[in-house]
Each structure stands twice: as structure tokens, then as C-alpha cells.
Motif scaffolding. Structure first.
Motif, mmCIF file in Angstrom:
data_model
loop_
_atom_site.group_PDB
_atom_site.id
_atom_site.type_symbol
_atom_site.label_atom_id
_atom_site.label_comp_id
_atom_site.label_asym_id
_atom_site.label_seq_id
_atom_site.Cartn_x
_atom_site.Cartn_y
_atom_site.Cartn_z
ATOM 1 N N LYS A 6 1.191 -1.025 -0.240
ATOM 2 C CA LYS A 6 0.199 -0.207 0.055
ATOM 3 C C LYS A 6 0.944 1.757 0.057
ATOM 4 C CE LYS A 6 -4.391 -1.799 3.105
ATOM 5 N NZ LYS A 6 -4.874 -0.887 3.775
ATOM 6 N N HIS A 7 0.068 1.984 -1.057
ATOM 7 C CA HIS A 7 1.160 3.344 -0.628
ATOM 8 C C HIS A 7 0.145 4.569 0.535
ATOM 9 C CE1 HIS A 7 3.518 2.031 -4.743
ATOM 10 N NE2 HIS A 7 3.433 1.651 -3.606
ATOM 11 N N TYR A 8 0.369 5.201 1.061
ATOM 12 C CA TYR A 8 -0.288 6.054 1.143
ATOM 13 C C TYR A 8 0.416 7.681 1.404
ATOM 14 C CZ TYR A 8 -2.201 2.487 4.392
ATOM 15 O OH TYR A 8 -2.796 1.385 5.103
ATOM 16 N N THR A 9 -0.060 8.441 0.619
ATOM 17 C CA THR A 9 0.986 10.339 1.159
ATOM 18 C C THR A 9 -0.165 11.104 1.737
ATOM 19 O OG1 THR A 9 0.853 9.291 -1.951
ATOM 20 C CG2 THR A 9 0.745 11.119 -1.195
ATOM 21 N N VAL A 10 0.430 11.268 2.553
ATOM 22 C CA VAL A 10 -0.265 12.839 3.878
ATOM 23 C C VAL A 10 0.830 13.794 3.354
ATOM 24 C CG1 VAL A 10 -0.512 10.895 5.382
ATOM 25 C CG2 VAL A 10 1.555 12.026 5.616
ATOM 26 N N PRO A 11 -0.097 15.087 3.545
ATOM 27 C CA PRO A 11 0.813 16.277 3.893
ATOM 28 C C PRO A 11 1.679 16.000 4.125
ATOM 29 C CG PRO A 11 -1.722 16.305 3.207
ATOM 30 C CD PRO A 11 -1.070 14.885 3.589
ATOM 31 N N ALA A 12 3.150 16.723 4.039
ATOM 32 C CA ALA A 12 4.314 16.284 5.004
ATOM 33 C C ALA A 12 3.935 16.824 6.740
ATOM 34 C CB ALA A 12 5.880 17.300 4.864
ATOM 35 N N SER A 13 2.944 17.965 6.945
ATOM 36 C CA SER A 13 3.057 18.054 8.102
ATOM 37 C C SER A 13 1.980 17.348 9.021
ATOM 38 C CB SER A 13 2.400 19.119 8.262
ATOM 39 O OG SER A 13 1.117 19.535 6.921
ATOM 40 N N GLU A 14 1.765 16.413 8.317
ATOM 41 C CA GLU A 14 0.793 15.233 8.850
ATOM 42 C C GLU A 14 1.236 14.010 9.059
ATOM 43 O OE1 GLU A 14 -2.709 15.121 6.859
ATOM 44 O OE2 GLU A 14 -3.083 16.952 7.335
ATOM 45 N N ALA A 15 2.543 13.739 8.432
ATOM 46 C CA ALA A 15 3.191 12.636 8.909
ATOM 47 C C ALA A 15 3.791 12.049 10.118
ATOM 48 C CB ALA A 15 5.047 12.495 7.896
ATOM 49 N N ASP A 16 4.162 12.626 10.963
ATOM 50 C CA ASP A 16 3.748 11.992 12.317
ATOM 51 C C ASP A 16 2.850 11.702 12.591
ATOM 52 O OD1 ASP A 16 7.278 12.006 12.226
ATOM 53 O OD2 ASP A 16 6.451 14.206 12.969
ATOM 54 N N TYR A 17 1.778 12.158 12.425
ATOM 55 C CA TYR A 17 0.536 11.791 13.022
ATOM 56 C C TYR A 17 -0.153 10.766 12.200
ATOM 57 C CZ TYR A 17 -4.050 12.410 14.086
ATOM 58 O OH TYR A 17 -5.627 11.782 14.342
ATOM 59 N N PHE A 18 -0.042 10.831 11.564
ATOM 60 C CA PHE A 18 -0.409 9.353 10.409
ATOM 61 C C PHE A 18 0.179 8.322 10.786
ATOM 62 C CE2 PHE A 18 0.702 6.385 7.076
ATOM 63 C CZ PHE A 18 -0.593 5.868 6.777
ATOM 64 N N VAL A 19 1.516 8.339 10.998
ATOM 65 C CA VAL A 19 1.811 6.679 11.747
ATOM 66 C C VAL A 19 1.670 6.795 12.861
ATOM 67 C CG1 VAL A 19 4.518 6.078 13.120
ATOM 68 C CG2 VAL A 19 4.938 7.357 10.846
ATOM 69 N N GLU A 20 1.609 7.017 13.870
ATOM 70 C CA GLU A 20 0.003 7.387 15.314
ATOM 71 C C GLU A 20 -0.458 6.686 14.757
ATOM 72 O OE1 GLU A 20 0.314 10.359 17.838
ATOM 73 O OE2 GLU A 20 1.836 11.425 17.341
ATOM 74 N N VAL A 21 -1.772 7.072 14.339
ATOM 75 C CA VAL A 21 -2.858 6.234 13.970
ATOM 76 C C VAL A 21 -2.979 5.315 12.999
ATOM 77 C CG1 VAL A 21 -5.003 6.933 12.166
ATOM 78 C CG2 VAL A 21 -4.195 8.772 13.299
ATOM 79 N N TYR A 22 -1.851 5.381 12.411
ATOM 80 C CA TYR A 22 -1.505 3.606 11.403
ATOM 81 C C TYR A 22 -1.116 2.623 12.289
ATOM 82 C CZ TYR A 22 1.178 1.052 8.647
ATOM 83 O OH TYR A 22 1.815 -1.039 7.808
ATOM 84 N N GLN A 23 -0.526 2.953 13.214
ATOM 85 C CA GLN A 23 -0.122 2.094 13.757
ATOM 86 C C GLN A 23 -1.253 1.014 15.494
ATOM 87 O OE1 GLN A 23 2.713 2.747 16.897
ATOM 88 N NE2 GLN A 23 3.354 4.439 16.109
ATOM 89 N N GLU A 24 -2.981 2.042 14.829
ATOM 90 C CA GLU A 24 -3.585 1.006 15.588
ATOM 91 C C GLU A 24 -3.849 0.350 14.832
ATOM 92 O OE1 GLU A 24 -6.657 0.549 17.918
ATOM 93 O OE2 GLU A 24 -4.859 0.835 18.631
#
Length: 115
Positions: A19-37
């Protein structure tokens, strides 16, 4: 989120999900947190072997993550993606107003492997 892995693989043998996930750079760290769940739920499913989320080394205006997961069989993956807990987690990710994710999932089988 633009798409989830919806199709049934119909494969009894091992499969790899990319899977490729694309997010704005400013949301990258938050995406990792949400992804972990989301990943935690899938990792508890029968047939799950391993998963990795890759982040690019170079910074850009958007961050394109690559998720690679290995499953013992496509049929076990098919069962796992129907899991209501995982579906709810995926929906929370899609509905999160602080996260703007696009996703391009696909399932693959190995056709060439080198030692």
C-alpha cells in the motif's frame, strides 16, 4: 482515505500487500501514530506474518509511505479485511479531520525470489 483493499484475493498461497499512503508532510508523524492502531488490529489476525511501514529518507511537500505486509494466504487476508474492528479503525482514519490520506492498496503473489 481514498481506497481500502476491497477485492478478495481468491489465493490459497502466500500473498504480499503493498500500500502506498500519501499525506501532507505536516501530517506525517500523526499518520504514523494513527496507522499503528490499524496495524495492531491486523497483526492479531490469523495468517498475518509481518508488516513494515517505510518512510522516505528525503523530505518533500507530501510524504509517501510504503506499507508491505506478508500473509500466509490470500484467503486469510480476505477474512482479515472483513474484520469489523479493523474496518472501524480504517473508517476512523478516513474520517479524521486532521489527516488527509490517499491510499493505493494492492495484493501480490511472489513470482521471483532470490536468496
Amino acid at each position: 482515505m481514498s481506497r481500502a483493499l476491497e477485492s478478495r484475493t481468491g489465493v490459497d498461497g502466500p500473498v504480499t500487500v503493498v500500500k502506498h499512503y500519501t499525506v501532507p508532510a505536516s501530517e506525517a508523524d500523526y499518520f504514523v501514530e494513527v496507522y499503528q492502531e490499524n496495524a495492531r488490529i491486523m497483526s492479531a489476525q490469523p495468517g498475518f506474518l509481518r508488516s513494515r511501514l517505510h518512510r522516505p529518507l528525503a523530505d518533500a511537500s507530501e510524504t509517501r509511505f510504503v506499507h508491505i505486509a506478508e500473509w500466509a494466504s490470500g484467503t486469510q487476508l480476505d477474512t482479515a479485511i472483513a474484520n469489523p474492528e479493523w474496518r472501524a479503525s480504517l473508517q476512523r482514519m478516513a474520517d479524521d479531520p486532521g489527516l488527509h490520506v490517499t491510499s493505493e492498496p494492492a495484493a501480490y503473489r511472489v513470482v521471483v525470489e532470490l536468496p
